[in-house]
Design a protein around this motif. Sequence first.
Motif, PDB file in Angstrom:
ATOM      1  N   LEU A   1       0.898  -1.237   0.142  1.00  0.00           N
ATOM      2  CA  LEU A   1       0.071  -0.072  -0.106  1.00  0.00           C
ATOM      3  C   LEU A   1       0.905   1.427   0.109  1.00  0.00           C
ATOM      4  O   LEU A   1       0.591   2.281  -0.719  1.00  0.00           O
ATOM      5  N   THR A   2       1.892   1.247   0.558  1.00  0.00           N
ATOM      6  CA  THR A   2       2.891   2.668   0.754  1.00  0.00           C
ATOM      7  C   THR A   2       3.499   2.424  -0.518  1.00  0.00           C
ATOM      8  O   THR A   2       3.891   3.776  -0.886  1.00  0.00           O
ATOM      9  N   SER A   3       3.617   1.244  -1.252  1.00  0.00           N
ATOM     10  CA  SER A   3       4.418   1.459  -2.514  1.00  0.00           C
ATOM     11  C   SER A   3       3.546   1.764  -3.543  1.00  0.00           C
ATOM     12  O   SER A   3       3.839   1.501  -4.986  1.00  0.00           O
ATOM     13  N   LEU A   4       2.092   1.782  -3.510  1.00  0.00           N
ATOM     14  CA  LEU A   4       0.886   1.607  -4.589  1.00  0.00           C
ATOM     15  C   LEU A   4       1.418   2.786  -5.382  1.00  0.00           C
ATOM     16  O   LEU A   4       1.104   2.436  -7.042  1.00  0.00           O
ATOM     17  N   GLY A   5       1.626   3.966  -5.100  1.00  0.00           N
ATOM     18  CA  GLY A   5       1.821   5.097  -6.247  1.00  0.00           C
ATOM     19  C   GLY A   5       3.034   4.601  -6.963  1.00  0.00           C
ATOM     20  O   GLY A   5       2.945   4.707  -8.292  1.00  0.00           O
ATOM     21  N   ALA A   6       4.367   4.150  -6.514  1.00  0.00           N
ATOM     22  CA  ALA A   6       5.392   3.837  -7.321  1.00  0.00           C
ATOM     23  C   ALA A   6       5.107   2.872  -8.480  1.00  0.00           C
ATOM     24  O   ALA A   6       5.337   2.763  -9.426  1.00  0.00           O
ATOM     25  N   ASN A   7       4.572   1.830  -7.797  1.00  0.00           N
ATOM     26  CA  ASN A   7       4.102   0.726  -8.579  1.00  0.00           C
ATOM     27  C   ASN A   7       3.079   0.902  -9.528  1.00  0.00           C
ATOM     28  O   ASN A   7       3.192   0.312 -11.039  1.00  0.00           O
ATOM     29  N   THR A   8       1.918   1.821  -9.252  1.00  0.00           N
ATOM     30  CA  THR A   8       1.072   2.188 -10.269  1.00  0.00           C
ATOM     31  C   THR A   8       1.777   2.931 -11.347  1.00  0.00           C
ATOM     32  O   THR A   8       1.349   2.663 -12.729  1.00  0.00           O
ATOM     33  N   PHE A   9       2.652   3.866 -11.033  1.00  0.00           N
ATOM     34  CA  PHE A   9       3.381   4.603 -12.125  1.00  0.00           C
ATOM     35  C   PHE A   9       4.362   3.739 -13.116  1.00  0.00           C
ATOM     36  O   PHE A   9       4.042   3.752 -14.235  1.00  0.00           O
ATOM     37  N   SER A  10       5.034   2.647 -12.537  1.00  0.00           N
ATOM     38  CA  SER A  10       5.918   1.888 -13.401  1.00  0.00           C
ATOM     39  C   SER A  10       4.956   1.074 -14.336  1.00  0.00           C
ATOM     40  O   SER A  10       5.026   0.567 -15.519  1.00  0.00           O
ATOM     41  N   MET A  11       3.708   0.001 -13.693  1.00  0.00           N
ATOM     42  CA  MET A  11       3.326  -0.819 -14.262  1.00  0.00           C
ATOM     43  C   MET A  11       1.997  -0.512 -14.960  1.00  0.00           C
ATOM     44  O   MET A  11       1.484  -1.090 -16.003  1.00  0.00           O
ATOM     45  N   ALA A  12       1.332   0.571 -14.278  1.00  0.00           N
ATOM     46  CA  ALA A  12      -0.045   1.007 -14.993  1.00  0.00           C
ATOM     47  C   ALA A  12      -0.066   2.439 -15.657  1.00  0.00           C
ATOM     48  O   ALA A  12      -1.079   2.576 -16.363  1.00  0.00           O
ATOM     49  N   ILE A  13       0.941   3.012 -15.768  1.00  0.00           N
ATOM     50  CA  ILE A  13       1.314   4.162 -16.767  1.00  0.00           C
ATOM     51  C   ILE A  13       2.357   4.225 -17.508  1.00  0.00           C
ATOM     52  O   ILE A  13       1.865   4.345 -18.549  1.00  0.00           O
ATOM     53  N   ALA A  14       3.482   4.021 -17.071  1.00  0.00           N
ATOM     54  CA  ALA A  14       4.744   4.053 -18.054  1.00  0.00           C
ATOM     55  C   ALA A  14       4.644   3.000 -18.793  1.00  0.00           C
ATOM     56  O   ALA A  14       4.701   3.106 -20.298  1.00  0.00           O
ATOM     57  N   GLY A  15       4.526   1.773 -18.576  1.00  0.00           N
ATOM     58  CA  GLY A  15       4.274   0.397 -19.427  1.00  0.00           C
ATOM     59  C   GLY A  15       3.153   0.533 -20.544  1.00  0.00           C
ATOM     60  O   GLY A  15       3.507   0.480 -21.701  1.00  0.00           O
ATOM     61  N   PRO A  16       2.141   0.945 -20.230  1.00  0.00           N
ATOM     62  CA  PRO A  16       1.014   1.279 -21.017  1.00  0.00           C
ATOM     63  C   PRO A  16       1.152   2.335 -22.131  1.00  0.00           C
ATOM     64  O   PRO A  16       0.909   2.080 -23.242  1.00  0.00           O
ATOM     65  N   PHE A  17       1.726   3.323 -21.669  1.00  0.00           N
ATOM     66  CA  PHE A  17       1.915   4.350 -22.411  1.00  0.00           C
ATOM     67  C   PHE A  17       3.161   4.063 -23.581  1.00  0.00           C
ATOM     68  O   PHE A  17       2.669   4.318 -24.871  1.00  0.00           O
ATOM     69  N   ILE A  18       4.023   3.379 -23.137  1.00  0.00           N
ATOM     70  CA  ILE A  18       5.127   2.935 -24.059  1.00  0.00           C
ATOM     71  C   ILE A  18       4.514   1.896 -25.062  1.00  0.00           C
ATOM     72  O   ILE A  18       4.616   1.972 -26.348  1.00  0.00           O
ATOM     73  N   SER A  19       3.612   0.928 -24.406  1.00  0.00           N
ATOM     74  CA  SER A  19       3.068   0.131 -25.346  1.00  0.00           C
ATOM     75  C   SER A  19       2.342   0.382 -26.478  1.00  0.00           C
ATOM     76  O   SER A  19       2.254  -0.010 -27.417  1.00  0.00           O
ATOM     77  N   TYR A  20       1.397   1.479 -26.091  1.00  0.00           N
ATOM     78  CA  TYR A  20       0.371   2.140 -27.111  1.00  0.00           C
ATOM     79  C   TYR A  20       1.054   2.976 -28.092  1.00  0.00           C
ATOM     80  O   TYR A  20       0.896   2.949 -29.221  1.00  0.00           O
ATOM     81  N   ALA A  21       2.099   3.583 -27.555  1.00  0.00           N
ATOM     82  CA  ALA A  21       3.300   4.245 -28.934  1.00  0.00           C
ATOM     83  C   ALA A  21       3.577   3.365 -29.773  1.00  0.00           C
ATOM     84  O   ALA A  21       3.703   3.617 -30.671  1.00  0.00           O
TER      85      ALA A  21
END
Length: 242
Positions: A124-144
């Motif tokens: 839970l404390t690392s939720l923001g960091a994990n969200t950014f790497s797996m749910a934001i950075a990865g998907p944006f690169i995949s889409y591009a």
Amino acid sequence: MKTVATVIALFGIIPSANAMHIMESYLPPQYCIAWGAICIPFLIAGYLSIRKTLQHNRRAITLLAMAGAFVFVISSLKIPSVTGSCSHMTGTGLGAILFGPAAMSILGIIVLLFQAILLAHGGLTSLGANTFSMAIAGPFISYAIYKIASKLGLGRLVSVFLAASLGDLITYCVTSFQLALAYPSEVGGLMASFEKFLTIFAVTQVPLAIIEGLITVIIVIGIETYAKPELEAIGFINKEGK
């Protein structure tokens, strides 16, 4: 779960992850807060994206739920690494390709929240960091990558494979950077620490990324076969199947 001992033994630095899920209480509080704050605009954009999609096509909820379930299942499978850490696939490339990268921020944070609470996978404390790497950075690169590969005429399935595979790899690269930022090496600083974390994860993550790409291609073939109307409705394919 031998990441801590392995990294200290090999490199003499403080680790904080099981591959792409940073574990509970491993990031200093200021980094937890900072990564959480960075995620907020992406989450707002994701909510608006999903709401717009469902307003125009309620039937898309089936594919949306499937994309979320795919992320939950495939990212819950932790595979031991020869380095002593654990690696896993992400599954976020599929949803990014179908619904755009913003939508995956919402699906991803839901998955990460359930994994942290139910599976002790991440935290839970690392939720923001994990969200950014797996749910934001990865998907944006995949889409591009999917869009670029499609414009280059590489074909839909090849584009899907590249998008899913490279999106997976980018996720672990971002996680490595997050850890290096929080725990820079005493010798060499940020970049030295970054390289060391990359080395630890790369052993298992590269083949896993290839496997994820292949699995995603198989899933897309299945959806095209059995849910063609739904894919047409969200604009992934046209009526000619292109």
